[in-house]
Write an enzyme that holds these catalytic residues in place. Structure first.
Site, PDB file in Angstrom:
ATOM      1  CD  GLU A 142      11.576   4.483   8.934  1.00 59.11           C
ATOM      2  OE1 GLU A 142      11.703   5.438  10.056  1.00 59.11           O
ATOM      3  OE2 GLU A 142      11.570   4.056   7.344  1.00 59.11           O
ATOM      4  CE  LYS A 196      -1.293   3.069   2.797  1.00 52.62           C
ATOM      5  NZ  LYS A 196      -0.889   4.156   2.592  1.00 52.62           N
ATOM      6  CD  GLU A 199      10.045  12.774  11.985  1.00 52.94           C
ATOM      7  OE1 GLU A 199      11.003  12.268  11.100  1.00 52.94           O
ATOM      8  OE2 GLU A 199       8.369  12.317  12.006  1.00 52.94           O
ATOM      9  CB  CYS A 203      12.232   9.589   9.566  1.00 50.65           C
ATOM     10  SG  CYS A 203      12.825   7.337   8.522  1.00 50.65           S
TER      11      CYS A 203
END
Length: 480
Positions: free
Chosen positions: A253, A177, A384, A287
């Site tokens: 992750e 996906k 983040e 990330c």
């Protein structure tokens, strides 16, 4: 908004390209708003059909000799390498990253196929005598089963092959996906793998703008025994709870808040070069991106001056501009979110110390910003960023540095620059990070385990760990 040469792309299910019928969505180039394609908008029924196809293909693929699976993966690596320019253009078009970044991603993505072609033929096992005697211990590994793979938009090729490579090498079949922003790269990879010899149903792709419904349907399917997800920590928590209902094997992750540490004795030229890569690769949309810069107070001014000069020299532009080093963010909401964080930090006393460039009138661009005097409770430090913004903080005491760097729920990547590599290693080992770059601004490597600690994830991708994530150990106790 303009429209040129629109592709119409359907899901890849059971080796077939599905017709584009019913609901559909458009894929745009974030650099200028050009519509690239209309894509079938998958739903729960599509997800179930894809899982059915993967389940039907699982038995024969798991029974295929490891060497035969490896040769197919190696052929896929060769095709990716041969077509790197074409694939990079596709990544740049739907993701927006500059051409050099896209070429680097394709090379990196292809390496996962080569690495797991090699790893797939040397899965470890154990044979020995039970310590008490009377029985032999035999431990082998077998594929988990059908795997649901969920990938983000920031590295649409590499995040796919980092999961597909080990899954196929292990003998699993998959339903991918991809992110709705970047499904075209996923289609290209699925088609390339079919050309390389991957049998029908082994790799399936379901695009959607309703990921919750599609992933829920996959996790509800009785054949799906594995979930591998790359994305935000918030979504990861939700999926872990959902997968826990059927005790499914999960690899996660998740988000990062990487500290970038510059010690007093660091080579500042090397530190600045590393900072440019760690912070601004893919316009900061990674990330592993450096999120918080901790620079020793004795070199903070000099590091800042050099870093600002280097940042302000980077031209912004679309991927078809060969001089562009900074591309757009993925969409307007991303620009608005990062700009709000900058504005809030400035309102709280932070200073923008560089000269942010004017951005193109088309597309979703945000110029790099370097800030000093940022409060450590500002969102630019605690969250983040996922954008080209560098908050520079100072430190003097090593213990205080480590405490501040570790004051986050996240622990994916970190970076340490120091002249004395022994000191650099000591700081690196004290960081609550799954990966630390020591005197380098890159940590990603197909041969090494990629992943984080705390709320940055579970398990590892890459290296030997990556294939073990798609295998389960089976132990036989054999009477002698």
């Amino acid at each position: 908004m303009t429209t040129v040469d629109i592709l119409r792309e359907g899901a890849r299910i059971g080796g077939a390209v599905e017709p584009v019928t019913g609901a559909r969505f458009v894929v745009e180039n974030p650099a200028d708003g050009t519509v690239l394609a209309e894509v079938h908008d998958g739903d729960a029924a599509d997800a179930t059909r894809a899982a059915d196809a993967a389940a039907a293909a699982f038995g024969p693929w798991a029974a295929t000799a490891p060497r035969a699976r490896a040769e197919i993966l190696l052929r896929a690596f060769q095709l990716m390498t041969e077509r790197h320019a074409e694939l990079a253009r596709l990544v740049s078009a739907e993701n927006g990253k500059p051409r050099a970044d896209a070429l680097g991603e394709i090379a990196y993505a292809a390496e996962f196929l080569r690495w797991y072609a090699e790893e797939g033929v040397r899965v470890p096992g154990v044979a020995g005598v039970a310590p008490a005697g009377g029985a032999r211990i035999e431990v082998t590994h077998r594929p988990v089963g059908v795997a649901a793979l969920v990938t983000p938009w920031n590295f649409p090729a590499a995040m796919a092959t980092r999961k597909i490579g080990p899954a196929l090498a292990a003998g699993c079949t998959v339903v991918l996906k991809p992110a709705a922003e970047t499904p075209l790269t996923a289609f290209a990879l699925a088609d390339l793998m079919a050309e390389a010899g991957v049998p029908a149903g082994v790799v399936n792709v379901v695009p959607t703008t309703d990921p919750g419904a599609v992933v829920d349907a996959l996790l509800a399917h009785p054949a799906v025994r594995k979930l591998s997800f790359t994305g935000s920590t918030a979504v990861g928590r939700h999926l872990l709870a959902r997968a826990g209902q059927r005790v499914q094997n999960c690899s996660m992750e998740l988000g990062g808040n990487a500290p970038f540490v510059v010690c007093a004795d660091a080579d500042l030229d090397a530190a600045v070069a590393g900072a440019l890569v760690a912070k601004l690769r893919n316009s900061g949309q990674a990330c592993t991106a450096a999120n918080r810069f901790f620079v020793h107070e004795t070199v903070a001014d000099e590091f800042t001056a050099r870093f600002v000069a280097a940042v302000d020299a980077l031209p912004l532009g679309p991927a078809d501009d060969p001089t562009a080093a900074i591309g757009p963010l993925i969409g307007p909401r991303a620009v608005q979110r990062v700009q709000r964080c900058i504005d809030a930090a400035v309102a709280a006393g932070a200073r923008v110390v560089n000269q942010p460039a004017a951005v193109p009138t088309d597309g979703h661009f945000l110029a790099p910003h370097v800030l000093r005097d940022v409060p450590e409770d500002a969102a630019l430090v605690t969250d983040e960023i996922f954008g080209p913004v560098a908050p520079i903080l100072t430190w003097a005491d090593p213990d205080d540095l480590v405490a501040r760097a570790n004051a986050t729920e996240l622990g994916l990547a970190g970076y340490v620059f120091a002249g004395d590599t022994g000191s650099a290693r000591r700081v690196a080992r004290a960081l609550d990070c799954g990966m630390v770059g020591v005197n380098r601004g890159l940590v990603s490597e197909p041969a090494a385990p990629f992943g984080g600690v705390k709320q940055s994830g579970l398990g590892r991708e890459g290296g030997t760990d990556g294939i073990l994530a798609f295998l389960e150990a089976q132990y036989l106790s054999v009477q002698e």
